[in-house]
Write a protein that holds these residues in place. Structure first.
Motif: not given
Length: 447
Positions: A166-172, A290-296, A306-311, A389-394
């Motif tokens: 899966m992918d998710t949104l994160v804050l770079y 952006n999506t987490a996939a862009f990190a790789t 660097d990156v943190v969870r989506l607000p 990057m993983f949210p506490v809860k999707n």
């Protein structure tokens, strides 16, 4: 209806779904009979006689070499009796309609959630795996609840596909910009209000360079929104942009960032490609959703990132976006369902998910031990907050319809009018609803 006209066709999201599918392909395996094995089909339950399984994927131009590297080689190691016949989707002549017309029926289809109508539902290939899941005592509780709920919604309580990644949104964020202005870096657990205050401090001009606080992939943000809003009412076929107050909340929240002095946009800079470019090429945007996939796939060593969870919204702390999962489906016409299920269940096993996680594939399992291995084999991940990057809860997934992409295209167009100006939010949502409803009615008449 032509499969090409269904699914998530929102041009601002498709690159993310395609990236999430193509780059998060390696997901994986099952249970706990012994170290590294997951509960799935009993080992040896299916025949060990040689068998060919035909696999079709819905991501445009993914070559067989990539499929084998990410999935096929590990499948061959585990199941030497299986020969994989890979059918790539390369446009005209290789769509699922083309294949079925030529008598080439795949046993397995793998697709991101954005391609489920195009790849599975429109050609009527769906098969409810519930009987095989029960027969093989396959444990669905191991998965992130949101990715299973997505299938439950699609299948009316059943399961058409097993999630593999899966992918998710994160804050770079660009650390150099924060260092330049002596500001503390973003942190996990920020609210949107806190992010707004931080962005406000970053919109400034220094040495002739205009820096921006934040940019966003808004197409993705609306499609997998953290409020789990449903774009189209499946009962009426009408958009919900006016009837659901949540859309006004989304517009108000995100538009305010672009109304900050120094972070305004015009038609050119509001475009997704330019928003991304200002972050990862021009390096003038401090933070980017952006999506987490862009990190790789993209960022690597392009900047000091660097990156943190989506607000999150203050009333739902820790809740991220809805996940963007990829599933492996068994097709209804397949005569090899038992072996196909054995193979697919391996791709969800602890063994394979652990292997894939280390290589930067976002696991669909809830096991923190597997999540904590994320990116361990990627040199440029070292020292970065990728495990955060993983949210506490999707966010729970909203039910899908085949008209969502049409509605979301209208929504995105009107959001641009709000942030470019001078349209107000209420007018924009009303006009988005009107435009979406017209498009949906026109599409229905084509069926």
């Amino acid at each position: 209806m032509d499969g090409k006209k269904t699914g998530f066709r929102n041009k601002r999201l498709v690159p993310y779904l395609a990236a999430g599918t193509a780059l998060l392909l390696l997901a994986a395996c099952g249970g706990k009979e012994k170290e590294g094995d997951a509960p799935g089909p009993q080992q040896g339950a299916a025949s060990k006689e040689p068998v060919e399984l035909t696999v079709w994927q819905t991501v445009l131009n993914v070559p067989e070499e990539q499929f084998m590297q990410e999935y096929g080689n590990k499948i061959k190691e585990k199941f030497p009796e299986v020969t994989l016949r890979f059918l790539p989707y390369a446009g005209k002549g290789s769509t699922i309609s083309d294949l079925l017309a030529a008598g080439q029926v795949p046993d397995i289809v793998y697709a991101s959630i954005g391609h489920v109508f195009f790849g599975i539902l429109d050609p009527n290939l769906q098969y409810d795996m519930t009987e095989l899941i029960q027969k093989n005592k396959f444990d669905l509780s191991r998965f992130d609840p949101a990715v299973i709920e997505r299938q439950r919604l699609l299948a009316g309580g059943g399961i058409y596909g097993l999630p593999t990644s899966m992918d998710t949104l994160v804050l770079y964020y660009n650390k150099d910009i924060f260092d330049k202005f002596g500001l503390s870096y973003p942190r996990n657990g920020m609210t949107w209000d806190e992010t707004y205050e931080l962005a406000r401090k970053l919109n400034r001009t220094e040495d002739g360079v205009s820096y921006r606080g934040v940019g966003m992939a808004m197409g993705a943000m609306f499609t997998v929104n953290p409020l789990s809003l449903q774009s189209v009412d499946p009962a009426t076929g009408k958009s919900r942009f006016v009837s659901d107050d949540g859309f006004k909340k989304l517009f108000d929240n995100f538009a305010r960032f672009y109304h900050l002095p120094g972070n305004g946009v015009d038609k050119q800079t509001a475009a997704l490609a330019k928003q991304r470019e200002m972050f990862d090429k021009e390096k003038v945007t401090a933070m980017f959703v952006n999506t987490a996939a862009f990190a790789t796939s993209t960022y690597k060593d392009t900047m000091n990132w660097d990156v943190v969870r989506l607000p999150s919204f203050s009333e739902s702390p820790g809740v991220g976006s809805q996940p963007i999962p990829t599933y492996f489906y068994i097709t209804n016409p397949s005569k090899k369902k038992e072996k196909a299920f054995e193979v697919i269940s391996y791709l969800t096993s602890d063994e394979f998910q652990h292997y894939a996680s280390k290589k930067g594939k976002y696991t669909v399992l809830s096991d923190p031990k597997i999540r904590n291995t994320f990116g361990d084999d990627i040199p440029y991940f070292q020292g970065k907050n990728v495990k955060g990057m993983f949210p506490v809860k999707n966010a729970l997934p909203a039910p899908l319809t085949k008209f969502d992409s049409l509605a979301l295209a209208s929504l995105n167009a009107q959001f641009d009018q709000v942030i470019i100006g001078p349209k107000d939010v209420n007018t924009a949502l009303r006009e988005a609803a009107e435009d979406a409803d017209k498009k949906i009615e026109a599409e229905k008449k084509k069926q």
